[in-house]
Design a protein around this motif. Structure first.
Motif, PDB file in Angstrom:
ATOM      1  N   ILE A   1      85.111  32.659  36.493  1.00 16.85           N
ATOM      2  CA  ILE A   1      84.276  32.905  35.301  1.00 16.85           C
ATOM      3  C   ILE A   1      82.801  32.818  35.673  1.00 16.85           C
ATOM      4  CG2 ILE A   1      83.605  31.953  33.056  1.00 16.85           C
ATOM      5  CD1 ILE A   1      86.536  31.071  32.699  1.00 16.85           C
ATOM      6  N   ILE A   2      82.458  31.833  36.488  1.00 18.48           N
ATOM      7  CA  ILE A   2      81.068  31.689  36.929  1.00 18.48           C
ATOM      8  C   ILE A   2      80.659  32.851  37.833  1.00 18.48           C
ATOM      9  CG2 ILE A   2      79.519  30.252  38.330  1.00 18.48           C
ATOM     10  CD1 ILE A   2      80.985  27.809  37.207  1.00 18.48           C
ATOM     11  N   CYS A   3      81.582  33.272  38.723  1.00 15.38           N
ATOM     12  CA  CYS A   3      81.281  34.401  39.604  1.00 15.38           C
ATOM     13  C   CYS A   3      81.092  35.696  38.812  1.00 15.38           C
ATOM     14  CB  CYS A   3      82.402  34.577  40.637  1.00 15.38           C
ATOM     15  SG  CYS A   3      82.412  33.295  41.906  1.00 15.38           S
ATOM     16  N   ASP A   4      81.886  35.872  37.770  1.00 13.56           N
ATOM     17  CA  ASP A   4      81.726  37.047  36.911  1.00 13.56           C
ATOM     18  C   ASP A   4      80.335  37.060  36.275  1.00 13.56           C
ATOM     19  OD1 ASP A   4      82.846  39.349  35.235  1.00 13.56           O
ATOM     20  OD2 ASP A   4      82.264  37.917  33.673  1.00 13.56           O
ATOM     21  N   TYR A   5      79.866  35.884  35.833  1.00 15.15           N
ATOM     22  CA  TYR A   5      78.522  35.778  35.263  1.00 15.15           C
ATOM     23  C   TYR A   5      77.464  36.155  36.304  1.00 15.15           C
ATOM     24  CZ  TYR A   5      74.210  33.628  33.589  1.00 15.15           C
ATOM     25  OH  TYR A   5      72.900  33.417  33.221  1.00 15.15           O
ATOM     26  N   ILE A   6      77.631  35.633  37.519  1.00 13.86           N
ATOM     27  CA  ILE A   6      76.666  35.925  38.586  1.00 13.86           C
ATOM     28  C   ILE A   6      76.629  37.421  38.889  1.00 13.86           C
ATOM     29  CG2 ILE A   6      76.158  35.571  41.042  1.00 13.86           C
ATOM     30  CD1 ILE A   6      77.316  32.730  40.730  1.00 13.86           C
ATOM     31  N   LYS A   7      77.800  38.059  38.930  1.00  8.42           N
ATOM     32  CA  LYS A   7      77.869  39.505  39.184  1.00  8.42           C
ATOM     33  C   LYS A   7      77.165  40.292  38.087  1.00  8.42           C
ATOM     34  CE  LYS A   7      80.390  40.305  42.975  1.00  8.42           C
ATOM     35  NZ  LYS A   7      79.910  41.138  44.110  1.00  8.42           N
ATOM     36  N   ARG A   8      77.366  39.876  36.845  1.00  7.32           N
ATOM     37  CA  ARG A   8      76.798  40.606  35.709  1.00  7.32           C
ATOM     38  C   ARG A   8      75.285  40.436  35.604  1.00  7.32           C
ATOM     39  NH1 ARG A   8      77.795  38.445  31.309  1.00  7.32           N
ATOM     40  NH2 ARG A   8      79.275  36.759  31.768  1.00  7.32           N
ATOM     41  N   THR A   9      74.802  39.233  35.911  1.00  4.09           N
ATOM     42  CA  THR A   9      73.391  38.919  35.647  1.00  4.09           C
ATOM     43  C   THR A   9      72.527  38.878  36.902  1.00  4.09           C
ATOM     44  OG1 THR A   9      73.743  36.528  35.857  1.00  4.09           O
ATOM     45  CG2 THR A   9      74.131  37.528  33.679  1.00  4.09           C
ATOM     46  N   GLY A  10      73.152  38.691  38.057  1.00  5.36           N
ATOM     47  CA  GLY A  10      72.382  38.528  39.286  1.00  5.36           C
ATOM     48  C   GLY A  10      71.774  37.152  39.426  1.00  5.36           C
ATOM     49  N   TYR A  11      72.116  36.250  38.494  1.00  5.13           N
ATOM     50  CA  TYR A  11      71.581  34.890  38.503  1.00  5.13           C
ATOM     51  C   TYR A  11      72.601  33.976  39.175  1.00  5.13           C
ATOM     52  CZ  TYR A  11      68.754  30.995  36.797  1.00  5.13           C
ATOM     53  OH  TYR A  11      67.915  29.901  36.715  1.00  5.13           O
ATOM     54  N   GLY A  12      72.305  33.532  40.397  1.00 13.59           N
ATOM     55  CA  GLY A  12      73.312  32.797  41.151  1.00 13.59           C
ATOM     56  C   GLY A  12      72.770  31.632  41.931  1.00 13.59           C
ATOM     57  N   LEU A  13      73.529  31.213  42.945  1.00 15.94           N
ATOM     58  CA  LEU A  13      73.160  30.064  43.763  1.00 15.94           C
ATOM     59  C   LEU A  13      72.074  30.444  44.758  1.00 15.94           C
ATOM     60  CD1 LEU A  13      76.656  28.455  44.537  1.00 15.94           C
ATOM     61  CD2 LEU A  13      75.100  28.013  42.622  1.00 15.94           C
ATOM     62  N   THR A  14      71.185  29.520  45.003  1.00 13.05           N
ATOM     63  CA  THR A  14      70.072  29.768  45.930  1.00 13.05           C
ATOM     64  C   THR A  14      70.252  28.998  47.239  1.00 13.05           C
ATOM     65  OG1 THR A  14      68.797  27.981  44.894  1.00 13.05           O
ATOM     66  CG2 THR A  14      68.446  30.224  44.059  1.00 13.05           C
ATOM     67  N   TYR A  15      71.431  28.407  47.431  1.00 14.44           N
ATOM     68  CA  TYR A  15      71.704  27.674  48.673  1.00 14.44           C
ATOM     69  C   TYR A  15      73.067  28.106  49.196  1.00 14.44           C
ATOM     70  CZ  TYR A  15      74.921  24.564  46.143  1.00 14.44           C
ATOM     71  OH  TYR A  15      75.960  24.053  45.413  1.00 14.44           O
ATOM     72  N   ASP A  16      73.371  27.741  50.410  1.00 10.15           N
ATOM     73  CA  ASP A  16      74.612  28.165  51.050  1.00 10.15           C
ATOM     74  C   ASP A  16      75.724  27.137  50.835  1.00 10.15           C
ATOM     75  OD1 ASP A  16      73.439  30.459  52.082  1.00 10.15           O
ATOM     76  OD2 ASP A  16      72.759  29.429  53.904  1.00 10.15           O
TER      77      ASP A  16
END
Length: 463
Positions: free
Chosen positions: A228-243
């Motif tokens: 669900i979180i990955c789907d949000y990141i794909k849709r918005t481009g708002y994601g994790l900034t670290y590895d």
């Protein structure tokens, strides 16, 4: 351990200072000798040759069988009836003579399955999650079962770099957090525990911001929750900034395309494993492939066909049957899990371990979702209840055809009362929150699919 139990049962404002104090103690010192001894042992035994692993299993099975015959009424009677002589046990396939243990048999013979040579204080109450509509209660061994279980878990996580002394996790599972909190820091586990019951876009953005602040390198999760979180990141481009160093995923089947979504979005490896509450079988993915290594030191694993015949050939699907080395207070011998798998055609792994390999596992936990009034999704896996609230229920099943409304169909036992309904409502409502209304519907039986299978949730909402 007393401090830990107080922390679990107290309100959050009391838990917080207790957890902070408890968290000062180095993590590895809190785990105890059973954990440390098991963990150190696995560091060596995981690279034993096949003969060494088989010899270990024979010895462990012999010890368990002798103990069970001498101390567990159910097995004393069973072995006598089927003519099984524990003293003559020499080879692994000698166990084929013992009839299978099923969930129904455990529920009908709970008292007789409890070992007489242990004190009452040695028994720890446990239960299954209820994926078959029947929640089974049983007991595990105090200061032994859980410690060994955790040592095996950490050992398999170490395949992708997890260090139990230093590594920190993000936990996205079924913990119910204090009202209004999307996360809490758990000093006891050195983990950021995140709410999975209110994963709206607005909340996911806040959660991602917190993850970027904490920078915990591992996510311990249900596949559905992190998806669900990955789907949000794909849709918005708002994601994790670290590895990230890895996603530790369990308790659900992994759907086609889901691994690719999670790994490509988070740019890390997803590491999955198979286990269950009864602690009879544990199998984790290898760091060199997606195949599952079955821990030989954890228990004895078999595959059987629909007639109960043992499957010894590779590539043939069968039901997983397990005998646990983790529990002497209530032994599970040849326990039918109702989960399915097949041995890999290629049993040679590049990692150098000689454990038996499974290609995949089809568990009972499907990734079914309850839809809230706000449109966000709650994994049915997160509704898993390891408590006694369903002790007076024969069967139960969730049903939903309206967002924000969930019906629980219940087949009552004769001992069921209004008190049970109140307790079930209270505990489930903690997980569902204010965005789902829970309704009770009492029925005479739970319907199954045309194929005769049970579904934990009947979901009629198209998403």
């Amino acid at each position: 351990m007393i401090i830990k139990e107080i922390a679990k049962k107290s309100p959050y404002f009391i838990q917080r200072p207790i957890r902070s104090i408890y968290g000062i103690i180095p993590y590895y010192k809190k785990l105890g000798k059973i954990f440390k001894n098991t963990y150190d042992f696995l560091g060596k035994s995981q690279y034993w040759n096949k003969e060494q692993l088989e010899q270990y299993q024979v010895e462990q099975l012999k010890n368990l069988l002798v103990h069970s015959y001498n101390n567990v009424p159910y097995y004393c009677k069973l072995f006598n009836e089927c003519g099984f002589n524990v003293e003559k046990f020499k080879y692994l396939d000698d166990i084929d003579k013992i009839p299978f243990l099923t969930k129904d048999l455990v529920m009908k013979n709970t008292k007789d399955l409890m070992a007489k040579n242990f004190k009452k204080s040695d028994f720890i109450y446990s239960s299954t999650g209820g994926t078959t509509g029947k929640q089974m209660r049983f007991f595990t061994q105090k200061n032994f079962s859980a410690s060994r279980e955790w040592a095996f878990m950490i050992t398999q996580w170490s395949r992708i770099g997890f260090d139990y002394k230093n590594s920190r996790r993000i936990i996205l599972r079924n913990q119910v957090l204090p009202k209004g909190r999307l996360w809490i820091w758990d000093n006891c586990q050195r983990s950021l525990v995140v709410d999975t019951y209110h994963l709206t876009d607005e909340n996911i953005k806040k959660i991602i911001d917190r993850l970027n602040y904490e920078k915990n390198p591992y996510i311990h999760t249900y596949p559905s929750a992190v998806a669900i979180i990955c789907d949000y990141i794909k849709r918005t481009g708002y994601g994790l900034t670290y590895d990230l160093k890895g996603v530790l995923a369990s308790s659900e089947n992994i759907y086609v395309g889901q691994r690719e979504l999670i790994e490509s979005t988070l740019n890390t490896r997803m590491f999955s494993w198979y286990g269950h509450s009864e602690q009879c079988i544990l199998a984790g993915e290898c760091e060199r492939s997606n195949k599952y290594h079955i821990f030989s030191e954890y228990g004895y694993t078999e595959l059987i066909d629909n007639k109960g015949n043992v499957i010894r050939d590779n590539g043939i699907k069968g039901e997983l049957v397990g005998t646990s080395f983790n529990n002497y207070v209530m032994p599970f011998i040849r326990y039918k899990t109702e989960d399915y798998a097949c041995y890999s055609q290629d049993q040679n792994c590049k990692c150098g371990r000689n454990y038996k390999l499974l290609d995949s596992v089809e568990g009972r936990w499907l990734q079914e979702m309850i839809i809230t009034s706000k449109g966000n999704k709650i994994s049915i896996t997160a509704m898993n209840m390891h408590s006694d609230i369903f002790d007076n229920v024969k069967n139960f099943q969730f049903y939903q055809d309206t967002p924000g409304v969930c019906i629980i169909n219940i087949v009552k036992k004769s001992s069921y009362t209004v008190k049970d309904e109140n307790v079930i409502y209270r505990e489930l409502s903690k997980k569902l929150g204010n965005d789902v209304i829970l309704k009770f519907n009492y029925v005479n039986n739970i319907e199954r699919t045309k194929g005769g299978k049970y579904r934990f949730l009947i979901q009629k909402i198209k998403t």
